[in-house]
Structure formats: C-alpha cells, structure tokens
Design a protein around this motif. Structure first.
Motif, mmCIF file in Angstrom:
data_model
loop_
_atom_site.group_PDB
_atom_site.id
_atom_site.type_symbol
_atom_site.label_atom_id
_atom_site.label_comp_id
_atom_site.label_asym_id
_atom_site.label_seq_id
_atom_site.Cartn_x
_atom_site.Cartn_y
_atom_site.Cartn_z
ATOM 1 N N ALA A 195 21.412 -10.525 -5.723
ATOM 2 C CA ALA A 195 21.964 -10.728 -4.381
ATOM 3 C C ALA A 195 21.785 -12.170 -3.921
ATOM 4 O O ALA A 195 22.697 -12.764 -3.320
ATOM 5 C CB ALA A 195 21.287 -9.771 -3.398
ATOM 6 N N CYS A 196 20.623 -12.753 -4.199
ATOM 7 C CA CYS A 196 20.405 -14.156 -3.820
ATOM 8 C C CYS A 196 21.277 -15.093 -4.646
ATOM 9 O O CYS A 196 21.703 -16.159 -4.158
ATOM 10 C CB CYS A 196 18.928 -14.508 -3.984
ATOM 11 S SG CYS A 196 17.858 -13.729 -2.773
ATOM 12 N N LEU A 197 21.568 -14.705 -5.882
ATOM 13 C CA LEU A 197 22.496 -15.507 -6.690
ATOM 14 C C LEU A 197 23.898 -15.474 -6.084
ATOM 15 O O LEU A 197 24.576 -16.517 -5.986
ATOM 16 C CB LEU A 197 22.519 -14.980 -8.121
ATOM 17 C CG LEU A 197 23.505 -15.658 -9.080
ATOM 18 C CD1 LEU A 197 23.174 -17.150 -9.229
ATOM 19 C CD2 LEU A 197 23.491 -14.974 -10.445
ATOM 20 N N ALA A 198 24.330 -14.281 -5.665
ATOM 21 C CA ALA A 198 25.630 -14.198 -4.995
ATOM 22 C C ALA A 198 25.621 -14.966 -3.681
ATOM 23 O O ALA A 198 26.606 -15.621 -3.311
ATOM 24 C CB ALA A 198 25.984 -12.727 -4.748
ATOM 25 N N TYR A 199 24.512 -14.916 -2.986
ATOM 26 C CA TYR A 199 24.360 -15.656 -1.734
ATOM 27 C C TYR A 199 24.444 -17.160 -1.993
ATOM 28 O O TYR A 199 25.035 -17.924 -1.211
ATOM 29 C CB TYR A 199 23.020 -15.278 -1.121
ATOM 30 C CG TYR A 199 22.901 -15.508 0.361
ATOM 31 C CD1 TYR A 199 24.009 -15.513 1.192
ATOM 32 C CD2 TYR A 199 21.632 -15.705 0.938
ATOM 33 C CE1 TYR A 199 23.880 -15.703 2.548
ATOM 34 C CE2 TYR A 199 21.505 -15.892 2.297
ATOM 35 C CZ TYR A 199 22.631 -15.902 3.094
ATOM 36 O OH TYR A 199 22.506 -16.098 4.451
ATOM 37 N N PHE A 200 23.833 -17.589 -3.110
ATOM 38 C CA PHE A 200 23.834 -19.011 -3.462
ATOM 39 C C PHE A 200 25.229 -19.481 -3.878
ATOM 40 O O PHE A 200 25.624 -20.627 -3.598
ATOM 41 C CB PHE A 200 22.828 -19.255 -4.590
ATOM 42 C CG PHE A 200 22.798 -20.657 -5.104
ATOM 43 C CD1 PHE A 200 22.520 -21.730 -4.265
ATOM 44 C CD2 PHE A 200 23.041 -20.930 -6.445
ATOM 45 C CE1 PHE A 200 22.495 -23.026 -4.750
ATOM 46 C CE2 PHE A 200 23.019 -22.215 -6.928
ATOM 47 C CZ PHE A 200 22.745 -23.272 -6.082
ATOM 48 N N VAL B 222 17.321 -22.372 -2.214
ATOM 49 C CA VAL B 222 15.887 -22.094 -2.108
ATOM 50 C C VAL B 222 15.625 -20.585 -2.134
ATOM 51 O O VAL B 222 14.669 -20.111 -2.766
ATOM 52 C CB VAL B 222 15.324 -22.730 -0.821
ATOM 53 C CG1 VAL B 222 13.844 -22.397 -0.663
ATOM 54 C CG2 VAL B 222 15.516 -24.244 -0.849
ATOM 55 N N ASP B 223 16.486 -19.840 -1.457
ATOM 56 C CA ASP B 223 16.320 -18.385 -1.461
ATOM 57 C C ASP B 223 16.477 -17.807 -2.860
ATOM 58 O O ASP B 223 15.756 -16.873 -3.242
ATOM 59 C CB ASP B 223 17.346 -17.759 -0.520
ATOM 60 C CG ASP B 223 17.111 -18.161 0.931
ATOM 61 O OD1 ASP B 223 15.972 -18.504 1.270
ATOM 62 O OD2 ASP B 223 18.079 -18.137 1.707
ATOM 63 N N PHE B 224 17.415 -18.377 -3.611
ATOM 64 C CA PHE B 224 17.598 -17.907 -4.985
ATOM 65 C C PHE B 224 16.368 -18.206 -5.839
ATOM 66 O O PHE B 224 15.911 -17.362 -6.623
ATOM 67 C CB PHE B 224 18.845 -18.561 -5.583
ATOM 68 C CG PHE B 224 19.063 -18.237 -7.029
ATOM 69 C CD1 PHE B 224 19.272 -16.924 -7.446
ATOM 70 C CD2 PHE B 224 19.041 -19.239 -7.997
ATOM 71 C CE1 PHE B 224 19.466 -16.624 -8.782
ATOM 72 C CE2 PHE B 224 19.235 -18.934 -9.327
ATOM 73 C CZ PHE B 224 19.446 -17.627 -9.723
ATOM 74 N N GLY B 225 15.784 -19.387 -5.680
ATOM 75 C CA GLY B 225 14.569 -19.720 -6.425
ATOM 76 C C GLY B 225 13.385 -18.842 -6.027
ATOM 77 O O GLY B 225 12.603 -18.400 -6.887
ATOM 78 N N LEU B 226 13.261 -18.540 -4.736
ATOM 79 C CA LEU B 226 12.179 -17.660 -4.292
ATOM 80 C C LEU B 226 12.349 -16.237 -4.818
ATOM 81 O O LEU B 226 11.361 -15.563 -5.136
ATOM 82 C CB LEU B 226 12.122 -17.644 -2.764
ATOM 83 C CG LEU B 226 11.612 -18.930 -2.098
ATOM 84 C CD1 LEU B 226 11.703 -18.815 -0.590
ATOM 85 C CD2 LEU B 226 10.175 -19.232 -2.527
ATOM 86 N N SER C 266 17.195 -11.834 2.104
ATOM 87 C CA SER C 266 18.526 -11.215 1.921
ATOM 88 C C SER C 266 18.511 -9.779 2.420
ATOM 89 O O SER C 266 18.835 -8.859 1.677
ATOM 90 C CB SER C 266 18.936 -11.265 0.451
ATOM 91 O OG SER C 266 17.984 -10.585 -0.337
ATOM 92 N N GLY C 267 18.116 -9.568 3.663
ATOM 93 C CA GLY C 267 18.095 -8.232 4.214
ATOM 94 C C GLY C 267 19.335 -7.946 5.042
ATOM 95 O O GLY C 267 20.427 -8.473 4.795
ATOM 96 N N TRP C 268 19.153 -7.069 6.039
ATOM 97 C CA TRP C 268 20.308 -6.650 6.825
ATOM 98 C C TRP C 268 20.887 -7.784 7.666
ATOM 99 O O TRP C 268 22.106 -7.889 7.828
ATOM 100 C CB TRP C 268 19.903 -5.486 7.735
ATOM 101 C CG TRP C 268 19.689 -4.204 6.996
ATOM 102 C CD1 TRP C 268 18.519 -3.588 6.738
ATOM 103 C CD2 TRP C 268 20.710 -3.390 6.401
ATOM 104 N NE1 TRP C 268 18.714 -2.442 6.014
ATOM 105 C CE2 TRP C 268 20.062 -2.294 5.799
ATOM 106 C CE3 TRP C 268 22.094 -3.494 6.309
ATOM 107 C CZ2 TRP C 268 20.756 -1.292 5.130
ATOM 108 C CZ3 TRP C 268 22.791 -2.490 5.636
ATOM 109 C CH2 TRP C 268 22.128 -1.415 5.059
ATOM 110 N N ILE C 269 20.034 -8.639 8.209
ATOM 111 C CA ILE C 269 20.547 -9.734 9.050
ATOM 112 C C ILE C 269 21.423 -10.678 8.238
ATOM 113 O O ILE C 269 22.536 -11.044 8.642
ATOM 114 C CB ILE C 269 19.367 -10.483 9.702
ATOM 115 C CG1 ILE C 269 18.626 -9.564 10.664
ATOM 116 C CG2 ILE C 269 19.860 -11.733 10.421
ATOM 117 C CD1 ILE C 269 17.392 -10.195 11.291
#
Length: 339
Positions: free
Chosen positions: A177-182, A190-194, A249-252
C-alpha cells in the motif's frame, strides 16, 4: 246349617306329621345328647379353630407405592455414585495427562541441554520456523502445541499464533500500500521506507516480544511471562489503533486519496481494514488471555520471584557480573598503586 258355615278351602283335618309323639320323642333325645357332648373350649375344638385362623400381621403387606419409591431412591443413589466415579476418573485422567506432559517436557529439556550428536531427533529440537533441511539457516525455536500447552489453554494459544501470522501478513500488505502511495506521489517515499522497516523489524520482534512470552506463560504457568506479555501487547494494541487511524496508510490517508487516485485509495482502504481487524482481534484476545491468567493463580509477587531467581541462576548473568566485579576490582587496585 253347620255344613253351610264351614270353609270349603280349609283342609278338614289339620295334620302335622312332625307332631307325632314318636318323632317328637326321638328328636328331643338326639338334641339332648348333642347338647351334652358339644364343648367349644375343648382341646380338640381349639386345635381345629386355631389351625384355621390367619394372623393379621401375616395377611398385611406393604403398599405398592412404597416399594416403587424405595426402588427409585436406590436407582438415584446408584446413578449419583456412578456420576461421582466418572468425574473422579476424568480428574485422574487429566492429572495423568498433565504429569505425562511435564515428564515429556523435562525429557525434552534434558535432551536439548545435552546437545551434540547424542541428541535424538524430534526430542526438543528447534522446529520453528519450518525451514528445509538444506537451508543454511536452522530453526530457532521449539514449538509444539500438543506437547507443551495444556488442553484448556491450547485454543487461546493457537489463536495468538494465528493473530501473529495475520499481523505479519498485514505488515506485508502495508508495504504494498505504501508503494502504491509512493507511486501516486513522490512525497511519500519516507512512508514507503518506514513500511519496509516495520515489516523487517516488527515481524520477528512481535514474535519474540509478545507471542513467545504468552506461549511460555501457558506452557509453564510463568507469572513473569504473563506480565511481560501484557506490558508489550498493550503497546502493540496502541500501535494497531494508530495504524488504523491513518499513520501512515490508514483510513485518513486512504480517504484523502479517493479524489486524486481511486485505485491507490482502494488498496490503502484494504490495508486499513486489515489493521482494523488486527486491533479488534488484539483487544478480544487480550481480554481472553487475561481471563485465563486469573485462573492460573499467577501474581506479581510470583513474577518478581521468578525474575530474581532466573537472573541469579542465569550463567550468562553470573559471568557478566563476575567479569564486571573483576574489572572494577582491578581498576581500584590500579588506582591505589598509582597513588
């Protein structure tokens, strides 16, 4: 005229054959003879009538309803006695199974402590994670629910294991999900790395920090393991809630991506749903483990005793303490000589 006054329907001669003088004299003599000979209180008459008399006690009998009640009470007593025997048998079987389990555990621990080539396979050997025999990395833990965990705690312990597996799968999906977000925005690198760091770090740490303590607690009724599990798992529940809300990467975050990139928002919503399920299951299982913990008789004083006893008898701790004491003594001796 006398002939006209007579009754034609009356016998002219009223003759009674029993009023004959000879018959009357014979009957009177027989009656007198019989009256003189009869004695109701004679021995022969008493024997005759006594033999024919039936006593009242012999003729009386118990009512049918009394016999039925006695039979029912006897059957009820037999049934209750059989139930008591079955319950005692079940308790003895449980105690025998517990003793057998502890005996196997002691045998496994003794065989694993002996080490070397003399250790027999499947006798306390590490079997988790289940890696192939040709793998250079060997299993690090021993796990067997049927052998280690009592039957009354086996189900809850397995559920904790399934929760850990679901937790690991959720962290992996969080990476996607963070990869798609990135890919949607370069600002979220940064979120993807975390997310990668969380998957690599928190997957084994969750196994060691809260799953293995609860496994050991149910295996050996360890109060210290129970308290360690409660302390760590409480923070794990808090992390689940934070991740469900939307960090990173939650609901918000997923709802905010609906307007800009719908496919990415759908992927993030799925992961947010997984984190929500983790949080709900974690709260439920935490309450279940706490209820089981209250039945085991564990307490904080027992946890302190187990911790102090374990630290004092640990060979590594003793070696480190002796080394530190020796170093301190040498340093003090060196300073005294320098002065």
């Amino acid at each position: 005229m006398s002939g006209l006054d007579s009754n034609p329907f009356v016998d002219p001669v009223d003759v009674n054959p029993f009023q004959d003088a000879s018959i009357t004299q014979a009957t009177s003599r027989a009656a007198a003879a019989n009256a003189g000979e009869f004695n109701p209180f004679s021995a022969s008459e008493m024997e005759t009538h006594t033999g024919k008399t039936i006593p009242l006690s012999a003729a009386s009998s118990q009512p049918a309803i009394l016999q039925t009640s006695v039979e029912q009470s006897a059957q009820a007593n037999a049934a209750s006695g059989q139930a008591d025997l079955l319950r005692q048998q079940e308790e003895l079987e449980k105690k025998a199974a517990e003793l057998e389990r502890k005996e196997r555990e002691l045998r496994n621990s003794s065989s694993s402590s002996s080490g070397g080539a003399g250790r027999t396979p499947n006798a306390g050997e590490n079997n988790w994670p289940p890696l192939p025999s040709f793998s250079p990395v060997k299993p690090c833990f021993y796990q067997d629910f049927e052998v280690d965990i009592p039957e009354e705690y086996r189900r809850i312990c397995k559920r904790m294991y399934y929760l850990w597996m679901f937790h690991s799968a959720t962290l992996f999906l969080n990476v996607l999900a963070c990869l798609a977000y990135f890919t949607a925005s370069a600002d979220y690198g940064v979120d993807f790395g975390l997310s990668i760091l969380w998957f690599v770090l928190f997957t084994p740490m969750s196994f060691v920090c809260w799953y293995r303590p609860v496994y050991k607690a149910f295996r050996s009724d360890s109060s210290f393991s129970f308290f360690f599990f409660f302390f760590v798992f409480f923070f794990q529940v808090a992390v689940y809630i934070i991740q469900t809300v939307g960090i990173p990467s939650g609901w918000i975050a997923s709802i905010s991506m609906i307007g800009s990139n719908l496919p990415v928002a759908v992927v993030m919503m799925v992961v947010a749903g997984f984190f929500t399920v983790n949080a709900v299951l974690a709260v439920i299982l935490l309450k279940m483990v706490h209820s089981k913990y209250r039945r085991t008789g564990a307490s904080f004083s027992k946890a302190q005793h187990e911790f102090s006893h374990g630290v004092l008898t640990n060979q590594t701790v003793q070696t480190a303490a002796s080394s530190a004491a020796a170093s301190a003594a040498q340093g003090a001796f060196g300073r005294s000589q320098g002065n």
